[in-house]
Design an enzyme around this catalytic site. Structure first.
Site, PDB file in Angstrom:
ATOM      1  N   ARG A  28      36.607 -27.446  13.794  1.00 44.03           N
ATOM      2  CA  ARG A  28      37.697 -26.647  14.387  1.00 44.03           C
ATOM      3  C   ARG A  28      37.901 -25.297  13.709  1.00 44.03           C
ATOM      4  O   ARG A  28      38.530 -24.424  14.307  1.00 44.03           O
ATOM      5  CB  ARG A  28      38.998 -27.461  14.412  1.00 44.03           C
ATOM      6  CG  ARG A  28      38.942 -28.550  15.458  1.00 44.03           C
ATOM      7  CD  ARG A  28      40.211 -29.365  15.569  1.00 44.03           C
ATOM      8  NE  ARG A  28      40.102 -30.269  16.707  1.00 44.03           N
ATOM      9  CZ  ARG A  28      40.870 -31.339  16.891  1.00 44.03           C
ATOM     10  NH1 ARG A  28      41.798 -31.651  16.004  1.00 44.03           N
ATOM     11  NH2 ARG A  28      40.707 -32.091  17.960  1.00 44.03           N
ATOM     12  N   LYS A  60      36.561 -32.865  12.637  1.00 45.84           N
ATOM     13  CA  LYS A  60      37.325 -33.410  13.774  1.00 45.84           C
ATOM     14  C   LYS A  60      36.399 -33.475  14.996  1.00 45.84           C
ATOM     15  O   LYS A  60      35.191 -33.458  14.849  1.00 45.84           O
ATOM     16  CB  LYS A  60      38.561 -32.543  14.022  1.00 45.84           C
ATOM     17  CG  LYS A  60      39.575 -32.592  12.865  1.00 45.84           C
ATOM     18  CD  LYS A  60      40.167 -33.979  12.720  1.00 45.84           C
ATOM     19  CE  LYS A  60      41.160 -34.051  11.565  1.00 45.84           C
ATOM     20  NZ  LYS A  60      41.592 -35.432  11.309  1.00 45.84           N
ATOM     21  N   ASP A 120      46.335 -32.030  13.499  1.00 47.35           N
ATOM     22  CA  ASP A 120      45.737 -31.807  14.822  1.00 47.35           C
ATOM     23  C   ASP A 120      46.270 -30.550  15.506  1.00 47.35           C
ATOM     24  O   ASP A 120      45.820 -30.193  16.596  1.00 47.35           O
ATOM     25  CB  ASP A 120      45.998 -33.024  15.724  1.00 47.35           C
ATOM     26  CG  ASP A 120      45.252 -34.253  15.232  1.00 47.35           C
ATOM     27  OD1 ASP A 120      44.209 -34.095  14.570  1.00 47.35           O
ATOM     28  OD2 ASP A 120      45.721 -35.377  15.505  1.00 47.35           O
TER      29      ASP A 120
HETATM   30  C1  S3P Z   1      44.913 -40.073  13.505  1.00 43.36           C
HETATM   31  C2  S3P Z   1      44.736 -39.522  12.256  1.00 43.36           C
HETATM   32  C3  S3P Z   1      44.178 -38.164  12.046  1.00 43.36           C
HETATM   33  C4  S3P Z   1      44.230 -37.339  13.307  1.00 43.36           C
HETATM   34  C5  S3P Z   1      43.751 -38.107  14.511  1.00 43.36           C
HETATM   35  C6  S3P Z   1      44.608 -39.331  14.728  1.00 43.36           C
HETATM   36  C7  S3P Z   1      45.448 -41.442  13.599  1.00 43.36           C
HETATM   37  O1  S3P Z   1      42.837 -38.290  11.644  1.00 43.36           O
HETATM   38  O2  S3P Z   1      43.448 -36.165  13.151  1.00 43.36           O
HETATM   39  O3  S3P Z   1      43.797 -37.293  15.670  1.00 43.36           O
HETATM   40  O4  S3P Z   1      45.861 -41.855  14.700  1.00 43.36           O
HETATM   41  O5  S3P Z   1      45.484 -42.136  12.576  1.00 43.36           O
HETATM   42  P1  S3P Z   1      42.405 -38.462  10.092  1.00 43.36           P
HETATM   43  O6  S3P Z   1      42.851 -39.780   9.654  1.00 43.36           O
HETATM   44  O7  S3P Z   1      40.898 -38.360  10.117  1.00 43.36           O
HETATM   45  O8  S3P Z   1      43.038 -37.306   9.376  1.00 43.36           O
END
Ligand code: S3P
Length: 452
Positions: free
Chosen positions: A362, A358, A331
Site C-alpha cells: 500500500r 497488505k 487499514d
Molecule cells: C484484521 C487485522 C489487521 C487488518 C485486517 C483485519 C483482523 O491485519 O489489516 O484488515 O480482522 O484481525 P494484521 O493483523 O495483519 O495487522
C-alpha cells in the site's frame, strides 16, 4: 471466494469517478469485516444455534462462512445480513473434503489456520494472486510450536497444507509484529488446546477476538504488565451460542469521512459506526488535521462502542502522524494519504512497514496512484510524505492516460474512487471488482449521495 466470484474477478471492471457537487445524506455502512469473520467462526464453534445480524456479506466473510460450512457447521442466510449458525462445538470441526478457498482474505486464512491447528483434521488453504503473495510465516511459527504440521509454498506463502495437532500444546507467544490476525490465530488455536494459551502484545491491536470470545463464554483474561497486554485463554472451552449484532465497519466509513471532508459543501451522517478505540485512529488524525467530525449518540452494539458520525467539509492541514496510532488505523492509511493530498502543507507518516504486506504494497501502490492523479508524494521505506494541494482539486487522470492500477486491493480502489470526486478531470481506476471483498454496494452508495 466462490468460483463464480473468481470468474467475475477475471473480468476487470474499469470505472471513471468524476468530480461532484456536495455530498449529502444519512446512511449506514455494511457490518464490520473483522467482527463478521469472528462472529461466524465463534458461532460455528458454539454448541447450538447462534443468530447474527448486520453481518457483512462481502466476499471475504463469505469465504469464512464457506470454510466453516465445509468443516461441518450449519450456516444459513435468513435475510439481509441475518444469519443462523448451528455450531459443532470447539474440537468438533470435521475434515473438509476440498481445499479451503480463502479468496483475497488474509483474516480468513490466518484465523482459520489457528482453528484447524488444534483439531484432528488436515486442510489446504488456497487464495487469489494477492493473498498468495502475503506472508504466512507469522502464523506458521506459533502454530507449529503448538504442534501443527504445516507445509507452505516457498517464502511461507499459500497454497499451504496444515495438519492440526490433538492435543495441541499451549504456548506463550509474544507478538513480533503488531497483528490482530496473529494474536487471534493463537487464541483460536488455544480454544481447543488443554491448559492456558497466552499471547503477549507489546503494542495493542484490535481486540474484537478478546471481546467476542468472552461474550461466547470462553475463559479469557487480559492483564497489563509493564505496558504489555497479556491475554490468556483456557482451552477445551465450551462456547455458548449467542445473538450477535455486528456494528458498521469504521474502515468502510473511512471512505465517506474523507469524501465529505474533501468535497466542498458536503455534510454526511454515517450511522451505527464501530468506535472501538483500537480502530478509531483515523478520526483522531483527521480531527488533528482540522476535520469537523462529531460523534452523536454514543452507545453499545454487540459488545462494541458505536456512534453516529456527522462530518462536514473542512479545510485540512498537514501533520506529522504519530506512528503509535498506526495499529488503530492500519487499514485506513490509503484514504488518509488521499486526505493529506488535499490538505494545506506537508503530512508525514512513518512506522508503516506493515502496509507493504497488505492486499497490495500500500505504500508503493498509493504513491504511484496519487502521483498519477496529480498529487505530490515521496515514498520512504516506512511511510509516505505528502505535500498537499491546499484544497485545490487534484488534476486526476485525463482521457488517454492509463487508469490507476488497484492491484487486487479493495481499499486502493475505494480510495481512488473518492479521489475522483475531488479531481478536475476525474479518476479512472482499472478494476472495481475487488471492492466486493469488503463493501458490496460501495459505488451505488457513493452515487446516491450525489457523486457522479
Ligand atoms: C484484521 C487485522 C489487521 C487488518 C485486517 C483485519 C483482523 O491485519 O489489516 O484488515 O480482522 O484481525 P494484521 O493483523 O495483519 O495487522
Amino acid at each position: 471466494m466462490s468460483t463464480a466470484a473468481a470468474d467475475s474477478r477475471e473480468a476487470m471492471r474499469p470505472q471513471r469517478f468524476c468530480p461532484t457537487g456536495p455530498l449529502a445524506g444519512s446512511f449506514r455502512v455494511p457490518g464490520d469485516k473483522s467482527i463478521s469473520h469472528r462472529a461466524i467462526m465463534l458461532a460455528a464453534l458454539a454448541v447450538g444455534e447462534s443468530r447474527i445480524s448486520g453481518l457483512l456479506e462481502g466476499e471475504d466473510v463469505l469465504a469464512t462462512a464457506a470454510a466453516m460450512r465445509a468443516m461441518g457447521a450449519g450456516i444459513t442466510r435468513t435475510g439481509a445480513g441475518e444469519w443462523q449458525v448451528h455450531g459443532v462445538g470447539a474440537g468438533g470441526l470435521l475434515q473438509p473434503a476440498t481445499a479451503l478457498d480463502m479468496g483475497n482474505s488474509g483474516t480468513s486464512t490466518r484465523l482459520l489456520m489457528g482453528l484447524v491447528a488444534s483439531h484432528a483434521i488436515t486442510a489446504s488453504f488456497t487464495g487469489d494472486a494477492s493473498l498468495s503473495r502475503r506472508p504466512m510465516g507469522r502464523v506458521i511459527e506459533p502454530l507449529s510450536r503448538m504442534g501443527a504440521a504445516i507445509t507452505a509454498s516457498p517464502g511461507g506463502r499459500l497454497p499451504l497444507m496444515l495438519r492440526g495437532a490433538t492435543p495441541a500444546v499451549p504456548i506463550a507467544w509474544r507478538l513480533p509484529v503488531a497483528s490482530a490476525q496473529v494474536k487471534s490465530a493463537v487464541l483460536l488455536a488455544g480454544l481447543n488446546t488443554p491448559g492456558i494459551t497466552t499471547v503477549i502484545e507489546p503494542v495493542p491491536t484490535r481486540d474484537h477476538s478478546e471481546r467476542m470470545l468472552a461474550g461466547f463464554g470462553a475463559e479469557l483474561t487480559v492483564e497489563l504488565e509493564r505496558g504489555e497486554r497479556i491475554i490468556r485463554i483456557r482451552g477445551e472451552a465450551e462456547l455458548r451460542p449467542q445473538t450477535v449484532d455486528v456494528p458498521g465497519d469504521p474502515s468502510s466509513a473511512a471512505f465517506f469521512l474523507v469524501a465529505a471532508l474533501i468535497v466542498p459543501g458536503s455534510v454526511l451522517t454515517i450511522r451505527n459506526v464501530g468506535m472501538n478505540p483500537t480502530r478509531a485512529g483515523l478520526v483522531t488524525v483527521l480531527r488533528a488535521m482540522g476535520g469537523d467530525i462529531a460523534e452523536l449518540d454514543r452507545r453499545e452494539v454487540g459488545g462494541e462502542p458505536v456512534a453516529d458520525l456527522l462530518v462536514r467539509h473542512s479545510p485540512l492541514r498537514g501533520i506529522a502522524v504519530d506512528p503509535a496510532l498506526a495499529p488503530s488505523m492500519i487499514d485506513e492509511f490509503p484514504v488518509l494519504f488521499l486526505a493529506a493530498a488535499l490538505a494545506e502543507g506537508r503530512t508525514t507518516t512513518s512506522g508503516l512497514e506493515e502496509l507493504r504486506v497488505k492486499e497490495s504494497d500500500r505504500l508503493a501502490v498509493m504513491a504511484a496512484a496519487l502521483t498519477a492523479a496529480g498529487a505530490r508524494v515521496t515514498e520512504k521505506a516506512d511511510g509516505l510524505v505528502i505535500d498537499g494541494s491546499g484544497g485545490e482539486p487534484l488534476a486526476g487522470t485525463g482521457t488517454g492516460t492509463a487508469p490507476i492500477a488497484t492491484r487486487l486491493d479493495h481499499r486502493i480502489a475505494m480510495t481512488m474512487a473518492v479521489a475522483g470526486l475531488a479531481s478536475r478531470d476525474g479518476v479512472e481506476i482499472d478494476d472495481t471488482s475487488p471492492i466486493a471483498t469488503s463493501f458490496p454496494g460501495f459505488t451505488a452508495l457513493l452515487a446516491g449521495l450525489g457523486a457522479a
